[in-house]
Every structure is written in structure tokens, then in C-alpha cells.
Motif scaffolding. Structure first.
Motif, PDB file in Angstrom:
ATOM      1  N   LYS A  93       0.860  -1.202   0.000  1.00  0.00           N
ATOM      2  CA  LYS A  93       0.000   0.000   0.000  1.00  0.00           C
ATOM      3  C   LYS A  93       0.883   1.235   0.000  1.00  0.00           C
ATOM      4  O   LYS A  93       0.623   2.194   0.718  1.00  0.00           O
ATOM      5  CB  LYS A  93      -0.859  -0.011   1.261  1.00  0.00           C
ATOM      6  N   LYS A  94       1.932   1.198  -0.792  1.00  0.00           N
ATOM      7  CA  LYS A  94       3.041   2.128  -0.562  1.00  0.00           C
ATOM      8  C   LYS A  94       2.670   3.610  -0.520  1.00  0.00           C
ATOM      9  O   LYS A  94       3.119   4.324   0.359  1.00  0.00           O
ATOM     10  CB  LYS A  94       4.179   1.889  -1.521  1.00  0.00           C
ATOM     11  N   ALA A  95       1.845   4.073  -1.464  1.00  0.00           N
ATOM     12  CA  ALA A  95       1.550   5.508  -1.454  1.00  0.00           C
ATOM     13  C   ALA A  95       0.871   5.887  -0.136  1.00  0.00           C
ATOM     14  O   ALA A  95       1.202   6.915   0.465  1.00  0.00           O
ATOM     15  CB  ALA A  95       0.666   5.866  -2.632  1.00  0.00           C
ATOM     16  N   ASP A  96      -0.035   5.024   0.367  1.00  0.00           N
ATOM     17  CA  ASP A  96      -0.793   5.339   1.595  1.00  0.00           C
ATOM     18  C   ASP A  96       0.125   5.739   2.751  1.00  0.00           C
ATOM     19  O   ASP A  96      -0.203   6.594   3.560  1.00  0.00           O
ATOM     20  CB  ASP A  96      -1.592   4.110   2.084  1.00  0.00           C
ATOM     21  N   PHE A  97       1.283   5.051   2.834  1.00  0.00           N
ATOM     22  CA  PHE A  97       2.155   5.231   4.008  1.00  0.00           C
ATOM     23  C   PHE A  97       3.397   6.087   3.709  1.00  0.00           C
ATOM     24  O   PHE A  97       4.350   6.069   4.462  1.00  0.00           O
ATOM     25  CB  PHE A  97       2.591   3.848   4.535  1.00  0.00           C
ATOM     26  N   SER A  98       3.368   6.816   2.590  1.00  0.00           N
ATOM     27  CA  SER A  98       4.611   7.476   2.165  1.00  0.00           C
ATOM     28  C   SER A  98       4.695   8.959   2.495  1.00  0.00           C
ATOM     29  O   SER A  98       5.581   9.650   2.006  1.00  0.00           O
ATOM     30  CB  SER A  98       4.795   7.303   0.659  1.00  0.00           C
ATOM     31  N   GLY A  99       3.780   9.439   3.308  1.00  0.00           N
ATOM     32  CA  GLY A  99       3.888  10.849   3.709  1.00  0.00           C
ATOM     33  C   GLY A  99       4.950  11.015   4.784  1.00  0.00           C
ATOM     34  O   GLY A  99       5.486  10.033   5.301  1.00  0.00           O
ATOM     35  N   ARG A 100       5.308  12.257   5.071  1.00  0.00           N
ATOM     36  CA  ARG A 100       6.172  12.538   6.221  1.00  0.00           C
ATOM     37  C   ARG A 100       5.442  13.583   7.067  1.00  0.00           C
ATOM     38  O   ARG A 100       4.907  14.560   6.523  1.00  0.00           O
ATOM     39  CB  ARG A 100       7.505  13.172   5.787  1.00  0.00           C
ATOM     40  N   PRO A 101       5.413  13.381   8.394  1.00  0.00           N
ATOM     41  CA  PRO A 101       4.737  14.383   9.231  1.00  0.00           C
ATOM     42  C   PRO A 101       5.553  15.683   9.286  1.00  0.00           C
ATOM     43  O   PRO A 101       6.782  15.645   9.144  1.00  0.00           O
ATOM     44  CB  PRO A 101       4.692  13.717  10.602  1.00  0.00           C
ATOM     45  N   HIS A 102       4.866  16.778   9.488  1.00  0.00           N
ATOM     46  CA  HIS A 102       5.558  18.069   9.671  1.00  0.00           C
ATOM     47  C   HIS A 102       5.944  18.238  11.132  1.00  0.00           C
ATOM     48  O   HIS A 102       5.257  17.766  12.009  1.00  0.00           O
ATOM     49  CB  HIS A 102       4.596  19.211   9.348  1.00  0.00           C
ATOM     50  N   SER A 103       7.027  18.942  11.362  1.00  0.00           N
ATOM     51  CA  SER A 103       7.339  19.351  12.739  1.00  0.00           C
ATOM     52  C   SER A 103       8.071  20.674  12.616  1.00  0.00           C
ATOM     53  O   SER A 103       8.730  20.924  11.597  1.00  0.00           O
ATOM     54  CB  SER A 103       8.235  18.318  13.410  1.00  0.00           C
ATOM     55  N   PRO A 104       7.973  21.552  13.619  1.00  0.00           N
ATOM     56  CA  PRO A 104       8.670  22.836  13.517  1.00  0.00           C
ATOM     57  C   PRO A 104      10.167  22.672  13.248  1.00  0.00           C
ATOM     58  O   PRO A 104      10.740  23.372  12.423  1.00  0.00           O
ATOM     59  CB  PRO A 104       8.402  23.485  14.873  1.00  0.00           C
ATOM     60  N   SER A 105      10.826  21.705  13.932  1.00  0.00           N
ATOM     61  CA  SER A 105      12.272  21.576  13.724  1.00  0.00           C
ATOM     62  C   SER A 105      12.557  21.013  12.322  1.00  0.00           C
ATOM     63  O   SER A 105      13.489  21.447  11.646  1.00  0.00           O
ATOM     64  CB  SER A 105      12.908  20.703  14.794  1.00  0.00           C
ATOM     65  N   GLY A 106      11.718  20.075  11.879  1.00  0.00           N
ATOM     66  CA  GLY A 106      11.890  19.525  10.525  1.00  0.00           C
ATOM     67  C   GLY A 106      11.687  20.615   9.492  1.00  0.00           C
ATOM     68  O   GLY A 106      12.427  20.706   8.501  1.00  0.00           O
ATOM     69  N   ASP A 107      10.696  21.458   9.719  1.00  0.00           N
ATOM     70  CA  ASP A 107      10.434  22.551   8.771  1.00  0.00           C
ATOM     71  C   ASP A 107      11.617  23.525   8.719  1.00  0.00           C
ATOM     72  O   ASP A 107      11.955  24.064   7.675  1.00  0.00           O
ATOM     73  CB  ASP A 107       9.165  23.318   9.170  1.00  0.00           C
ATOM     74  N   MET A 108      12.234  23.736   9.887  1.00  0.00           N
ATOM     75  CA  MET A 108      13.386  24.648   9.918  1.00  0.00           C
ATOM     76  C   MET A 108      14.506  24.097   9.033  1.00  0.00           C
ATOM     77  O   MET A 108      15.120  24.808   8.255  1.00  0.00           O
ATOM     78  CB  MET A 108      13.904  24.763  11.355  1.00  0.00           C
ATOM     79  N   PHE A 109      14.725  22.799   9.133  1.00  0.00           N
ATOM     80  CA  PHE A 109      15.837  22.190   8.417  1.00  0.00           C
ATOM     81  C   PHE A 109      15.545  22.000   6.931  1.00  0.00           C
ATOM     82  O   PHE A 109      16.465  21.887   6.130  1.00  0.00           O
ATOM     83  CB  PHE A 109      16.172  20.831   9.058  1.00  0.00           C
ATOM     84  N   SER A 110      14.260  22.001   6.576  1.00  0.00           N
ATOM     85  CA  SER A 110      13.923  21.656   5.190  1.00  0.00           C
ATOM     86  C   SER A 110      13.158  22.776   4.488  1.00  0.00           C
ATOM     87  O   SER A 110      12.466  22.507   3.506  1.00  0.00           O
ATOM     88  CB  SER A 110      13.064  20.385   5.192  1.00  0.00           C
ATOM     89  N   GLY A 111      13.279  23.985   5.016  1.00  0.00           N
ATOM     90  CA  GLY A 111      12.590  25.121   4.395  1.00  0.00           C
ATOM     91  C   GLY A 111      11.084  24.850   4.267  1.00  0.00           C
ATOM     92  O   GLY A 111      10.475  25.182   3.247  1.00  0.00           O
ATOM     93  N   GLY A 112      10.511  24.192   5.271  1.00  0.00           N
ATOM     94  CA  GLY A 112       9.062  23.928   5.251  1.00  0.00           C
ATOM     95  C   GLY A 112       8.706  22.684   4.450  1.00  0.00           C
ATOM     96  O   GLY A 112       7.697  22.660   3.749  1.00  0.00           O
ATOM     97  N   GLY A 113       9.557  21.653   4.551  1.00  0.00           N
ATOM     98  CA  GLY A 113       9.226  20.363   3.912  1.00  0.00           C
ATOM     99  C   GLY A 113       9.678  20.275   2.466  1.00  0.00           C
ATOM    100  O   GLY A 113       9.091  19.530   1.691  1.00  0.00           O
ATOM    101  N   LYS A 114      10.743  21.032   2.095  1.00  0.00           N
ATOM    102  CA  LYS A 114      11.278  20.897   0.716  1.00  0.00           C
ATOM    103  C   LYS A 114      12.400  19.862   0.725  1.00  0.00           C
ATOM    104  O   LYS A 114      12.694  19.276   1.748  1.00  0.00           O
ATOM    105  CB  LYS A 114      11.783  22.255   0.240  1.00  0.00           C
ATOM    106  N   GLY A 115      13.070  19.666  -0.412  1.00  0.00           N
ATOM    107  CA  GLY A 115      14.113  18.636  -0.484  1.00  0.00           C
ATOM    108  C   GLY A 115      13.458  17.274  -0.644  1.00  0.00           C
ATOM    109  O   GLY A 115      12.374  17.157  -1.210  1.00  0.00           O
ATOM    110  N   ILE A 116      14.109  16.229  -0.099  1.00  0.00           N
ATOM    111  CA  ILE A 116      13.581  14.874  -0.280  1.00  0.00           C
ATOM    112  C   ILE A 116      13.153  14.265   1.057  1.00  0.00           C
ATOM    113  O   ILE A 116      12.009  13.869   1.240  1.00  0.00           O
ATOM    114  CB  ILE A 116      14.640  13.953  -0.935  1.00  0.00           C
TER     115      ILE A 116
END
Ligand code: HEM
Length: 498
Positions: A93-116
């Protein structure tokens, strides 16, 4: 005063009642995975405050089954503890489980969820994965990878040979691997004491420690809008400094880019952008902006360094713990490679050494709980409902210690991967999954395996690696940030073999 306390009691009772109703309704609507009872809002404190969460969760799965649901504070999370449910979720069910949750620290490191890495499932993520994957595979062509490893390793092996007293190899490995990824990403071969590589290493170390210890703002997201903690300031400043270095490298490449010449990973990305321009692919061009490309480079660099250096650290640890296995690798390397430099052409015949690498990746499995996935729609696994937006973790540690698949799971046994003739088995045991599976499977797997194998072969071809006289292997494990498991600090001595 009495009125206020009565009002507070009413409010608290109201909130408690509301939570109870919400919980009951949710339970009735979904068949949620099981887990132990916990105090609402506080959650399973004993699990999430423990340094070895993965081990506690593996224990719980013996009672509750392979799919366990726990609350980290108020946030419910699901943990997959055996390979069957992992493959059902991540592959079937790969697409179903392929999201990544957001977090303030993750957003800081990834410009708001950019990159891979921290980007959730989306066409933009898929596109960046595709071009980055192609750029990585470029290194598998001809003798590019082996030459780079050879040049880089020779410098650092010479340095190790100069050590007269017992030393911690981790420090050498860290520098060596940072130099290697630096060459892959930026094309340059820096001097052994290059200050920029040193700065990158120090920034990475600081970020790893600070992110890895947990960030208060991820639990209380609004905190950063009202008050900036000292730790948040430090994280933000270190992230900026690190990305500034990568931005500068990117700009140098844009300024000196010559169509048709591919110097390194950054050029491969610029070539992808140039092709989109030529084809007039507006949709692709829109997501190939400088910011996203810089974050993709940063993801490859940092996903590559930490994983490779930790694997090498464990490999050396196991080789010192089992000198007889080390000698067997050396016999094979001498027979197959002789006095040549270990290269890609030897890869398919270094069966025993490769089996030791695979076993290192299982037993020295430092990524114990992987990285969070998130369901992008309502889905199911193991017969349970997983509502949209649930954070899901793979418990790699549980998979790699599952007695159903591994006899004596605590034993370092390379023979698990070999047939009766000592050749690599055509398939690895099902529950061997250090690179994960499905759409989010490690993007660097194809390059990481030959890279690490050649590094192991180079190291053992040149040196006998031993613990200092009279020192016994230390079985203690060090659990660092993000729950990563590493051998406790150990010193070694090296002796030239040739
Ligand atoms: C021993 C070496 C390595 C191991 C064990 C490893 C393992 C992993 C794991 C477990 C994941 C998470 C997959 C998931 O979310 O389910 C991952 C993701 C990733 N790895 Fe690796 N990795 C290694 C080396 C590398 C290298 C050398 C590179 C790059 C050159 C790399 C690039 C990536 C990237 C970009 C992702 C994110 C994929 C995505 O989110 O779509 N890895 N890796």
C-alpha cells in the motif's frame, strides 16, 4: 477564590469528558491497533521518555501483536514490528504510508518540507527523488566511485598508520567519510585538514546532538511564536550556517557550469534543470528552483555521511570483537584482490566480506526506528485501521532481532547470507531491511553498498585491526540522539599487513 477553583474543576471535567467522548467515538469508527492503556494527553510516558524506545516497543509487540499503537504525549503513533506488516504497509500500500509528518524543527531544516527527506508524498518529492537518484547512479558508471574512494582512503589510511598509541577510529572514519561525500556532492578533493570540511562536521555534530535530543517546540509548536528558546536559536543559527556553505557551493557550480560536462552531484542536478528548460517543461522548472535544489543536495550529503560512518564504526567493532572473522575476510581479500586496489570488478567475488557487511547492517543496525512516515489517506495494516495523518514508524530493531527469522539474533553470523559453497545467497533473509522498503526506500542504497564494501576491503587489505593487548570487547551499547545505537567508545591498534 472558591468560585475560581470550582470553575477550574468544571473546565477540567469538561475537557476530560470531551476527550473521553472523542476517544470512544474514534474507537467506534475505526478498528485501531492495540496498545496499553495510558493517561490521556500524557500518553505512554515510560516508553517515549526511555532512551531505548525501540526495545520497549519490541517487548510490547510480544503482548499486543506486530502493530502497536502508542501515544507520545497527545499524539497517537503506530509502530510496525515485523516484516510482514512492514511490507504490507510500505510495499503493497506504498503511497498510503509514504507521507512525512511536519514538525517545527523539521520545517526549519527543510525550508518547510522541501528537499527529499522531510518532504511529504507529492509530485515535487517524487521528481526530486527521481533526479537525485539519477545523479547518484552516475557514480556507478565506470571507475568513478572506486577512484574516488581509493584516493580519499589512501590519505586517511596513511594517517591511521601514523597512530602509535591505541586510538578511536571513529574520529578518522568521520573525517574520511565527510571528505568522500564532499567529493561526491561538490566535486572537490579537499586537503586532509580542510577547514570547511571540519566546519561541516562540527555543524553536523551539533545539529545531530541537538535535534536528536528532542526539541521542545515540536511538542509545543506555538512556543516559537511567543518565545525563542536558546536551543531553538542555536539550531536555527547552525542550520543557516550549514545551508550557507551548500548555497555557496551551488552558486559556484551555477557560475561555472558548462553544458555537457558533469563534474559531480550538483552538476547532475543542473543538467536535469537544463533538460527541463530545453523541453520547455514549465511544471518541472517551477519545482527546480535554487532553494529546493540546495535542500536536495543537503539531504544527500547528510543522509550519506551519518549512515556510512556509523556502519563503518560498527564494522570495525565487529572485526575487533571477532578476529577470526577478520582473518577470514583478509584471506578472501588476498585471494580475490591480491595487491591490486579493491574495485567494482571484485565486488561480486568478495562473498564473505560482503556477508560481514550485511550482518553489520543487521546487528549494528543504528537506525533503530527509521524515520517517521505518515498516512496520506485512511488505510489499513495487519487488519487494523490507520486513519489519515497518523505517524507510522518501522521498528527496524525489532525486524533485525526477530527470532522467527534470525536464529540467535544477538550473534554476529555472516554465514546467514552464504550458501553451502560459501557464495552469496541469491536473496537475503526476508527480515533484513536496513534500507527500508517501498516508495521511501533509501535513495542511496545502490551506491552505499559498493561504497561501504570497498571501504571495508581497503581497510582490511592494509591493516590488521585489534583491540589493545589485554582489552576485551566492550559489549555495552551507546544510545545517542534519535535513539541511534552505536558501540561504546573503543580504542584500537592497527598493524600494516603489507
Ligand atoms: C549504510 C548506509 C545507509 C543506510 C543503512 C540507509 C538507510 C536509510 C533508511 C532506513 C532510510 C529511511 C527510509 C524510510 O523512510 O522508510 C533512508 C532514506 C534515505 N537515504 Fe539512506 N541509508 C544509507 C546510505 C545513504 C546514502 C549513502 C545516501 C546518499 C548518497 C542516502 C540517501 C537517502 C535519502 C535521500 C533518503 C530519503 C528518502 C526519502 O525520504 O524519499 N542514504 N536511508
Amino acid at each position: 477564590m472558591i468560585n475560581i477553583s470550582l470553575d477550574m474543576q468544571t473546565v477540567l471535567a469538561g475537557v476530560g469528558m470531551g476527550l473521553l467522548v472523542y476517544y470512544v467515538i474514534k474507537r467506534m469508527r475505526y478498528r485501531l491497533p492495540p496498545g496499553p492503556w495510558c493517561i490521556p494527553l500524557i500518553g505512554h510516558y515510560k516508553v517515549y521518555s526511555s532512551v531505548a524506545k525501540h526495545r520497549k516497543i519490541a517487548e510490547l509487540s510480544k503482548v499486543y501483536g506486530p502493530v502497536v499503537r502508542l501515544s507520545f504525549g497527545p499524539v497517537p503513533m503506530v509502530f510496525l514490528n515485523d516484516v510482514e506488516v512492514v511490507l504490507e504497509a510500505m510495499v503493497k500500500k506504498k503511497a498510503d504510508f509514504s507521507g512525512r509528518p511536519h514538525s517545527p524543527s523539521g520545517d526549519m531544516f527543510s525550508g518547510g518540507g522541501k528537499g527529499i527527506f522531510l518532504s511529504t508524498y507529492s509530485p515535487t518529492w517524487r521528481y526530486h527523488r527521481k533526479i537525485a537518484g539519477k545523479a547518484i547512479r552516475h557514480y556507478l558508471q565506470g571507475d568513478l566511485l572506486e577512484n574516488m574512494i581509493q584516493n580519499n582512503m589512501n590519505k586517511f589510511l596513511d594517517k591511521m598508520a601514523e597512530e602509535k598509541d591505541p586510538f578511536i577510529i571513529r574520529n578518522h572514519l568521520d573525517l574520511m567519510i565527510f571528505h568522500q561525500l564532499y567529493t561526491i556532492c561538490f566535486g572537490e578533493k579537499p586537503a586532509i585538514n580542510d577547514p570547511e570540511v571540519k566546519t561541516l562536521l562540527e555543524l553536523n555534530e551539533a545539529l545531530f546532538t541537538d535535534f536528536g535530543a528532542g526539541v521542545l517546540e515540536d511538542v509545543v509548536p506555538y512556543l516559537k511564536d511567543v518565545y525563542t528558546t536558546a536551543k531553538w536559536k542555536k539550531l536555527s543559527s547552525n542550520t543557516d550556517q550549514l545551508l550557507d556553505i551548500i548555497r555557496a557551493k551551488f552558486k559556484q557550480h551555477v557560475d561555472t557550469f558548462e553544458p555537457g560536462i558533469n563534474r559531480d552531484f550538483i552538476d547532475s542536478l543542473l543538467i536535469a534543470r537544463q533538460e527541463a528548460e530545453k523541453e520547455g517543461d514549465e511544471a518541472a522548472l517551477e519545482i527546480l528552483d535554487d532553494t529546493r535544489l540546495v535542500l536536495t543536495i543537503s539531504d544527500i550529503f547528510f543522509a550519506g555521511v551519518d549512515t556510512t560512518r556509523f556502519t563503518m564504526d560498527w564494522f570495525v567493532y565487529f572485526m575487533t570483537k571477532h578476529p577470526e572473522i577478520q582473518s577470514k575476510c583478509q584471506e578472501e581479500i588476498d585471494r580475490v584482490v591480491g595487491s591490486e586496489c579493491p574495485s567494482m570488478k571484485h565486488r561480486d567475488t568478495l562473498h564473505f566480506t560482503e556477508a560481514c557487511m550485511f550482518e553489520t547492517m543487521r546487528l549494528g543496525n543504528f537506525i533503530v526506528m527509521g524515520f517517521p512516515h505518515m498516512t496520506i489517506c485512511n488505510s489499513q495494516v495487519g487488519g487494523y485501521d490507520i486513519p489519515k495523518g497518523t505517524t507510522v514508524f518501522i521498528n527496524f530493531w525489532a525486524l533485525h532481532h526477530d527470532p522467527k527469522y534470525w536464529r540467535e539474533p544477538e550473534k554476529f553470523d555472516p554465514y546467514r547470507y552464504l550458501d553451502e559453497n560459501g557464495k552469496s545467497k541469491t536473496t537475503k533473509p526476508d527480515s533484513w531491511l536496513p534500507f527500508s522498503a517501498g516508495s521511501r526506500v533509501c535513495l542511496g542504497e545502490t551506491v552505499a553498498k559498493p561504497e561501504i564494501l570497498l571501504m571495508c576491503a581497503n581497510l582490511l587489505q592494509r591493516f590488521d585491526i585489534r583491540l589493545p593487548d589485554g582489552v576485551k570487547p566492550n559489549p555495552e551499547i551507546k544510545i545517542t540522539g534519535f535513539g541511534i545505537e552505536l558501540p561504546s567508545d573503543y580504542k584500537i591498534v592497527v598493524k600494516e599487513r603489507i
